[in-house]
Design a protein around this motif. Structure first.
Motif, short mmCIF file in Angstrom:
data_model
loop_
_atom_site.label_atom_id
_atom_site.label_comp_id
_atom_site.label_asym_id
_atom_site.label_seq_id
_atom_site.Cartn_x
_atom_site.Cartn_y
_atom_site.Cartn_z
N VAL A 1 -2.18 -0.16 -6.73
CA VAL A 1 -1.88 0.22 -5.35
C VAL A 1 -3.08 0.92 -4.71
O VAL A 1 -3.38 0.72 -3.53
CB VAL A 1 -0.62 1.10 -5.29
CG1 VAL A 1 -0.31 1.53 -3.86
CG2 VAL A 1 0.58 0.36 -5.88
N THR B 1 0.83 -1.21 0.00
CA THR B 1 0.00 0.00 0.00
C THR B 1 0.87 1.26 0.00
O THR B 1 0.38 2.34 0.34
CB THR B 1 -0.93 0.01 1.22
OG1 THR B 1 -0.14 -0.03 2.41
CG2 THR B 1 -1.87 -1.19 1.20
N HIS C 1 -5.32 -1.74 -3.57
CA HIS C 1 -4.78 -2.36 -2.35
C HIS C 1 -5.08 -1.51 -1.12
O HIS C 1 -5.23 -2.04 -0.01
CB HIS C 1 -3.27 -2.56 -2.47
CG HIS C 1 -2.89 -3.62 -3.45
ND1 HIS C 1 -1.59 -3.86 -3.84
CD2 HIS C 1 -3.65 -4.52 -4.13
CE1 HIS C 1 -1.56 -4.85 -4.71
NE2 HIS C 1 -2.79 -5.27 -4.91
N ARG C 2 -5.18 -0.21 -1.31
CA ARG C 2 -5.43 0.70 -0.19
C ARG C 2 -6.93 0.86 0.11
O ARG C 2 -7.30 1.66 0.96
CB ARG C 2 -4.82 2.07 -0.52
CG ARG C 2 -3.29 2.05 -0.51
CD ARG C 2 -2.71 3.27 -1.20
NE ARG C 2 -3.13 4.52 -0.60
CZ ARG C 2 -2.50 5.12 0.41
NH1 ARG C 2 -1.42 4.57 0.94
NH2 ARG C 2 -2.92 6.28 0.89
#
Length: 321
Positions: A129, A102, A132-133
């Motif tokens: 990303v 992240t 993912h966050r």
């Protein structure tokens, strides 16, 4: 906003480290019956340990295994820039494959600024990303714009279609429908906004206390029905108290923003499921006027944004600040 008929719109679009060594210098002993006095040993100063170079990212599994945490992985990828920027970028992509990665701030740092500018897959790595966050696209776009990363919102593209035509847009959306007419599959996308909802849940020990009391006695008197007499009885009272440890939690809930779009794919993708949220990176192709929807008092029908999908990623359940 009311939904537009899917068949009409979709049909219109179809066309390790090295060890340090300590050296001890000793003088030769004289071969005599009586040994000569020996000077005190002299210890050489230990050299600092030299770190082994990062593993080659060509073996992605070995690279990820050697650097199991996102911070270590990104740092190892960055050190490879000294020898090969291509290998360094490949290593960063290996790091970003992990759902635990992240580190958006590190990716947007000065070390990777040149790669973000010239690499054709840089925008899709950023989208991964962001997913993912947690996929809070609105908040992440503010961070991207503070670093001058040219990825924009669907709302901005709709408001100024000529300005944003051909540029990247990032959105969180569900696939409402998917059709294949001709050679290119078309998706009906419904944009979603992420909201955090607070709740409480029990944690730790629970304590409870139950008490019971009884009161009894007699009551004397005269009634018209029974005459003189006494009435006896009792009253029972029960009380219960409890104590429970609670903590406040937050759940991410996605809600429709009211914006919709048509997305074009190069080929059919069975992994894009309907009614499921995705973080989608796409190229904005402009607004298309829908056919067959014109009222008598209007010059043209409603317009809907058209996107070419570059990549999509499943967002994690919890958002990262």
């Amino acid at each position: 906003m009311p939904r537009l008929p899917l068949l009409t719109l979709l049909g219109a679009l179809a066309t390790g480290c090295g060890a340090a060594h300590t050296h001890v210098n000793l003088e030769d002993r004289a071969l005599t019956d009586a040994p000569a006095p020996q000077p005190a040993p002299v210890l050489a100063r230990a050299r600092p340990a030299a770190e082994n170079p990062p593993t080659s990212p060509q073996d992605a599994r070995a690279f990820a295994a050697r650097y199991p945490t996102p911070t270590l992985c990104e740092g190892a990828a960055r050190r490879l820039q000294a020898t090969s920027r291509d290998d360094a970028w490949l290593a960063l992509k290996v790091c970003a494959e992990s759902p635990a990665f992240t580190q958006l701030g590190a990716v947007l740092g000065n070390a990777w600024a040149e790669d973000l500018r010239v690499r054709p897959d840089a925008a899709n790595l950023i989208a991964r990303v962001v997913a993912h966050r947690g996929g809070s696209v609105d908040g992440e776009l503010r961070l991207l714009h503070s670093r001058k990363v040219p990825i924009f919102s669907l709302a901005s593209a709709i408001a100024q279609p000529d300005t944003y035509r051909g540029r990247y847009v990032l959105l969180r959306a569900q696939v409402a429908d998917q059709r294949t007419d001709g050679e290119r599959p078309t998706l009906w996308l419904v944009e979603q906004g992420l909201q955090s909802v607070a709740s409480r849940r029990e944690v730790g020990m629970t304590f409870r206390t139950d008490t019971e009391s009884e009161t009894s006695g007699d009551l004397g008197g005269r009634t018209a029905l029974t005459g003189d007499g006494r009435v006896g009885g009792s009253i029972v009272t029960r009380e219960s108290t409890g104590q429970t440890a609670m903590e406040r939690t937050f759940d991410n809930i996605s809600e429709e923003t009211g914006r919709e779009a048509l997305g074009r794919l190069a080929s059919a993708d069975p992994f894009l499921e309907t009614r499921r949220d995705y973080v989608i990176l796409a190229r904005f192709d402009g607004l298309r006027v829908t056919s067959g929807m014109t009222d008598d008092d209007e010059d043209e029908g409603p317009r809907i944004p058209v996107l070419t999908i570059v990549g999509y990623h499943l967002p994690q359940a919890l958002a990262v600040d």
